[in-house]
Design a protein around this motif. Structure first.
Motif, PDB file in Angstrom:
ATOM      1  N   THR A  75      -1.682   2.393 -16.400  1.00 45.73           N
ATOM      2  CA  THR A  75      -0.929   2.634 -15.172  1.00 45.73           C
ATOM      3  C   THR A  75       0.567   2.451 -15.408  1.00 45.73           C
ATOM      4  OG1 THR A  75      -2.784   1.806 -13.855  1.00 45.73           O
ATOM      5  CG2 THR A  75      -0.664   1.983 -12.744  1.00 45.73           C
ATOM      6  N   ILE A  76       1.364   3.412 -14.931  1.00 46.71           N
ATOM      7  CA  ILE A  76       2.815   3.283 -15.026  1.00 46.71           C
ATOM      8  C   ILE A  76       3.396   3.036 -13.644  1.00 46.71           C
ATOM      9  CG2 ILE A  76       3.022   4.671 -17.110  1.00 46.71           C
ATOM     10  CD1 ILE A  76       3.931   7.028 -15.366  1.00 46.71           C
ATOM     11  N   TYR A  77       4.454   2.241 -13.612  1.00 40.84           N
ATOM     12  CA  TYR A  77       5.175   1.904 -12.384  1.00 40.84           C
ATOM     13  C   TYR A  77       6.514   2.629 -12.424  1.00 40.84           C
ATOM     14  CZ  TYR A  77       8.206  -0.969  -9.392  1.00 40.84           C
ATOM     15  OH  TYR A  77       9.100  -1.414  -8.448  1.00 40.84           O
ATOM     16  N   ILE A  78       6.808   3.398 -11.393  1.00 39.79           N
ATOM     17  CA  ILE A  78       8.035   4.202 -11.345  1.00 39.79           C
ATOM     18  C   ILE A  78       8.880   3.763 -10.163  1.00 39.79           C
ATOM     19  CG2 ILE A  78       8.976   6.548 -11.310  1.00 39.79           C
ATOM     20  CD1 ILE A  78       6.088   7.522 -11.915  1.00 39.79           C
ATOM     21  N   ASN A  79      10.168   3.515 -10.383  1.00 40.05           N
ATOM     22  CA  ASN A  79      11.065   3.259  -9.260  1.00 40.05           C
ATOM     23  C   ASN A  79      12.339   4.083  -9.424  1.00 40.05           C
ATOM     24  OD1 ASN A  79      12.379   1.841 -11.250  1.00 40.05           O
ATOM     25  ND2 ASN A  79      12.380  -0.110 -10.198  1.00 40.05           N
ATOM     26  N   ASN A  80      13.253   3.891  -8.503  1.00 48.71           N
ATOM     27  CA  ASN A  80      14.472   4.695  -8.405  1.00 48.71           C
ATOM     28  C   ASN A  80      14.158   6.154  -8.069  1.00 48.71           C
ATOM     29  OD1 ASN A  80      17.368   4.601  -8.478  1.00 48.71           O
ATOM     30  ND2 ASN A  80      17.304   5.859 -10.320  1.00 48.71           N
ATOM     31  N   LEU A  91       6.323  14.413  -2.941  1.00 52.42           N
ATOM     32  CA  LEU A  91       6.574  13.472  -4.030  1.00 52.42           C
ATOM     33  C   LEU A  91       5.320  13.279  -4.883  1.00 52.42           C
ATOM     34  CD1 LEU A  91       8.425  11.323  -5.380  1.00 52.42           C
ATOM     35  CD2 LEU A  91       7.448   9.664  -3.793  1.00 52.42           C
ATOM     36  N   LYS A  92       4.196  13.025  -4.244  1.00 50.28           N
ATOM     37  CA  LYS A  92       2.953  12.779  -4.977  1.00 50.28           C
ATOM     38  C   LYS A  92       2.524  14.007  -5.761  1.00 50.28           C
ATOM     39  CE  LYS A  92      -0.228  10.276  -2.945  1.00 50.28           C
ATOM     40  NZ  LYS A  92      -1.181   9.748  -1.941  1.00 50.28           N
ATOM     41  N   LYS A  93       2.648  15.175  -5.142  1.00 47.36           N
ATOM     42  CA  LYS A  93       2.278  16.415  -5.821  1.00 47.36           C
ATOM     43  C   LYS A  93       3.176  16.664  -7.026  1.00 47.36           C
ATOM     44  CE  LYS A  93       1.612  21.372  -5.061  1.00 47.36           C
ATOM     45  NZ  LYS A  93       2.447  21.763  -6.212  1.00 47.36           N
ATOM     46  N   SER A  94       4.487  16.434  -6.849  1.00 47.81           N
ATOM     47  CA  SER A  94       5.433  16.657  -7.944  1.00 47.81           C
ATOM     48  C   SER A  94       5.178  15.686  -9.098  1.00 47.81           C
ATOM     49  CB  SER A  94       6.869  16.508  -7.425  1.00 47.81           C
ATOM     50  OG  SER A  94       7.157  17.483  -6.450  1.00 47.81           O
ATOM     51  N   LEU A  95       4.910  14.420  -8.762  1.00 45.21           N
ATOM     52  CA  LEU A  95       4.603  13.437  -9.798  1.00 45.21           C
ATOM     53  C   LEU A  95       3.344  13.839 -10.561  1.00 45.21           C
ATOM     54  CD1 LEU A  95       5.343  10.100  -7.891  1.00 45.21           C
ATOM     55  CD2 LEU A  95       6.620  11.009  -9.844  1.00 45.21           C
ATOM     56  N   ASN A  96       2.347  14.306  -9.833  1.00 42.09           N
ATOM     57  CA  ASN A  96       1.113  14.740 -10.482  1.00 42.09           C
ATOM     58  C   ASN A  96       1.376  15.929 -11.408  1.00 42.09           C
ATOM     59  OD1 ASN A  96      -2.042  14.487 -10.362  1.00 42.09           O
ATOM     60  ND2 ASN A  96      -1.615  16.662 -10.205  1.00 42.09           N
ATOM     61  N   ASP A  97       2.180  16.892 -10.936  1.00 40.08           N
ATOM     62  CA  ASP A  97       2.486  18.071 -11.751  1.00 40.08           C
ATOM     63  C   ASP A  97       3.217  17.683 -13.030  1.00 40.08           C
ATOM     64  OD1 ASP A  97       1.306  19.751  -9.931  1.00 40.08           O
ATOM     65  OD2 ASP A  97       3.177  20.325  -8.944  1.00 40.08           O
ATOM     66  N   VAL A  98       4.172  16.772 -12.906  1.00 41.39           N
ATOM     67  CA  VAL A  98       4.983  16.380 -14.056  1.00 41.39           C
ATOM     68  C   VAL A  98       4.180  15.554 -15.057  1.00 41.39           C
ATOM     69  CG1 VAL A  98       6.936  14.959 -14.785  1.00 41.39           C
ATOM     70  CG2 VAL A  98       7.177  16.481 -12.826  1.00 41.39           C
ATOM     71  N   PHE A  99       3.449  14.552 -14.557  1.00 35.81           N
ATOM     72  CA  PHE A  99       2.803  13.608 -15.469  1.00 35.81           C
ATOM     73  C   PHE A  99       1.427  14.051 -15.954  1.00 35.81           C
ATOM     74  CE2 PHE A  99       6.046  10.901 -13.559  1.00 35.81           C
ATOM     75  CZ  PHE A  99       6.543  10.258 -14.694  1.00 35.81           C
ATOM     76  N   SER A 100       0.814  15.039 -15.312  1.00 38.02           N
ATOM     77  CA  SER A 100      -0.492  15.510 -15.778  1.00 38.02           C
ATOM     78  C   SER A 100      -0.382  16.159 -17.152  1.00 38.02           C
ATOM     79  CB  SER A 100      -1.098  16.498 -14.773  1.00 38.02           C
ATOM     80  OG  SER A 100      -0.270  17.649 -14.633  1.00 38.02           O
ATOM     81  N   ALA A 107       1.650   6.334  -3.786  1.00 44.76           N
ATOM     82  CA  ALA A 107       2.972   6.174  -3.184  1.00 44.76           C
ATOM     83  C   ALA A 107       2.710   5.993  -1.694  1.00 44.76           C
ATOM     84  CB  ALA A 107       3.840   7.398  -3.434  1.00 44.76           C
ATOM     85  N   PHE A 108       3.581   5.226  -1.015  1.00 42.51           N
ATOM     86  CA  PHE A 108       3.305   4.861   0.371  1.00 42.51           C
ATOM     87  C   PHE A 108       4.512   5.098   1.271  1.00 42.51           C
ATOM     88  CE2 PHE A 108       0.964   2.152  -2.588  1.00 42.51           C
ATOM     89  CZ  PHE A 108      -0.333   2.512  -2.274  1.00 42.51           C
ATOM     90  N   LYS A 109       4.227   5.266   2.571  1.00 41.99           N
ATOM     91  CA  LYS A 109       5.269   5.582   3.541  1.00 41.99           C
ATOM     92  C   LYS A 109       6.100   4.371   3.958  1.00 41.99           C
ATOM     93  CE  LYS A 109       2.860   9.476   5.733  1.00 41.99           C
ATOM     94  NZ  LYS A 109       2.306  10.004   7.004  1.00 41.99           N
ATOM     95  N   THR A 110       5.542   3.187   3.848  1.00 42.67           N
ATOM     96  CA  THR A 110       6.219   2.005   4.371  1.00 42.67           C
ATOM     97  C   THR A 110       7.573   1.794   3.705  1.00 42.67           C
ATOM     98  OG1 THR A 110       5.030   0.642   2.769  1.00 42.67           O
ATOM     99  CG2 THR A 110       4.071   0.845   4.965  1.00 42.67           C
ATOM    100  N   LYS A 137       9.156   2.451  -0.437  1.00 43.34           N
ATOM    101  CA  LYS A 137       9.923   3.666  -0.701  1.00 43.34           C
ATOM    102  C   LYS A 137      10.625   3.602  -2.057  1.00 43.34           C
ATOM    103  CE  LYS A 137      10.791   5.707   3.815  1.00 43.34           C
ATOM    104  NZ  LYS A 137      11.804   6.231   4.747  1.00 43.34           N
ATOM    105  N   GLY A 138      10.732   4.762  -2.658  1.00 49.02           N
ATOM    106  CA  GLY A 138      11.410   4.841  -3.951  1.00 49.02           C
ATOM    107  C   GLY A 138      10.578   4.370  -5.113  1.00 49.02           C
ATOM    108  N   GLN A 139       9.287   4.107  -4.871  1.00 50.79           N
ATOM    109  CA  GLN A 139       8.418   3.591  -5.924  1.00 50.79           C
ATOM    110  C   GLN A 139       7.080   4.316  -5.904  1.00 50.79           C
ATOM    111  OE1 GLN A 139       8.860  -0.963  -6.053  1.00 50.79           O
ATOM    112  NE2 GLN A 139       9.577  -0.386  -4.018  1.00 50.79           N
ATOM    113  N   ALA A 140       6.417   4.351  -7.047  1.00 53.28           N
ATOM    114  CA  ALA A 140       5.111   4.999  -7.136  1.00 53.28           C
ATOM    115  C   ALA A 140       4.378   4.462  -8.358  1.00 53.28           C
ATOM    116  CB  ALA A 140       5.265   6.516  -7.230  1.00 53.28           C
ATOM    117  N   TRP A 141       3.078   4.674  -8.352  1.00 52.30           N
ATOM    118  CA  TRP A 141       2.225   4.303  -9.475  1.00 52.30           C
ATOM    119  C   TRP A 141       1.416   5.517  -9.887  1.00 52.30           C
ATOM    120  CZ3 TRP A 141       3.718   1.270  -5.596  1.00 52.30           C
ATOM    121  CH2 TRP A 141       4.145  -0.034  -5.889  1.00 52.30           C
ATOM    122  N   VAL A 142       1.353   5.777 -11.181  1.00 48.17           N
ATOM    123  CA  VAL A 142       0.526   6.867 -11.704  1.00 48.17           C
ATOM    124  C   VAL A 142      -0.516   6.244 -12.628  1.00 48.17           C
ATOM    125  CG1 VAL A 142       0.468   8.983 -13.077  1.00 48.17           C
ATOM    126  CG2 VAL A 142       2.410   8.537 -11.556  1.00 48.17           C
TER     127      VAL A 142
END
Length: 250
Positions: free
Chosen positions: A20-25, A35-44, A54-57, A61-66
């Protein structure tokens, strides 16, 4: 507060390599589904993805996990994509803590540490058995994925992707500094295309025709630089569609 603690722990301590990778900024103005779709396209491109979180709260914001199926895929993604411009902001990427608390709370599986410890001691044998089973199942999946930065075959040996017919006339355009990209998903945006082509030296701009979705023109400073980009990205898949790249006809 919990997210801040999570971020501090990510930045202030060494985390063992895992899947699992943690992404911020990340750009907070991008809609969550985009955002989720783009991250999936890039990292797949680096391996099979089990989940993108990734979450709305506000605190998320500004963070995600793949979550990749293989830790090797996560390692490659970090090496290739850390500091990569993504929607006008450079991603900061590192390994996530294994089963991060904040992710566990978000998906409803969080257990307080003391209670978790007692539970693990009680069910330690079963847990080890389950983990072995999961690893066996995951090992059956194909983990061979091409790299954007890998060596590409000569252009003469690159076939058109199956089922894709070139839009250009049969006589190919001579080598030049502008590439013609076909077979793009119709919802592809210039920013998504730029994320892939801007990593190659000499990139100048992307041009898309609103009346003709699925195609784009990518300009480089000279034809040598455009050729390198063509070789590196020929057949690269966005979603399930392999890009078809040729020289643009001037």
């Amino acid at each position: 507060m919990e997210m801040q603690q999570e971020a501090n722990q990510q930045q202030g301590s060494e985390v063992s390599p895992n899947q699992t990778i943690y992404i911020n900024n990340l750009n907070e103005k991008v809609k969550l589904d985009v955002l989720k779709k783009s991250l999936n396209d890039v990292f797949s491109h680096f391996g099979k993805i089990l989940e993108v979180k990734a979450f709305k709260t506000l605190k998320h914001k500004g963070q995600a996990w793949v979550v990749f199926e293989e830790a090797e895929s996560a390692s490659t993604a970090i090496a290739k994509m850390n500091d990569f411009p993504f929607y006008d902001k450079r991603m900061r990427i590192q390994y996530a803590k294994t089963k991060s608390d904040v992710v566990a709370k978000a998906d409803g599986t969080f257990v307080p540490r003391e209670k978790r410890k007692r539970h693990e001691e009680k069910a330690g044998g079963k847990k080890k058995k389950d983990q072995h089973h999961d690893s066996t199942q995951m090992g059956m999946a194909n983990s061979a994925y091409p790299s954007v930065y890998g060596t590409a075959p000569p252009l003469s040996q690159v076939p058109y992707p199956a089922g894709v017919k070139p839009i250009l006339p049969e006589a190919p355009a001579p080598p030049n500094n502008i590439l013609f990209v076909q077979n793009l998903p119709h919802e592809t945006t210039p920013m998504m295309i730029q994320m892939f082509f801007s990593q190659y030296q000499g990139f100048k701009e992307i041009r898309m025709v609103e009346a003709k979705p699925g195609i784009a023109f990518v300009e480089y400073a000279d034809e040598m630089q455009s050729t390198v980009a063509m070789q590196g990205l020929q057949g690269f898949k966005i979603e399930q569609d392999p890009m078809l790249i040729t020289y643009a006809k001037k």
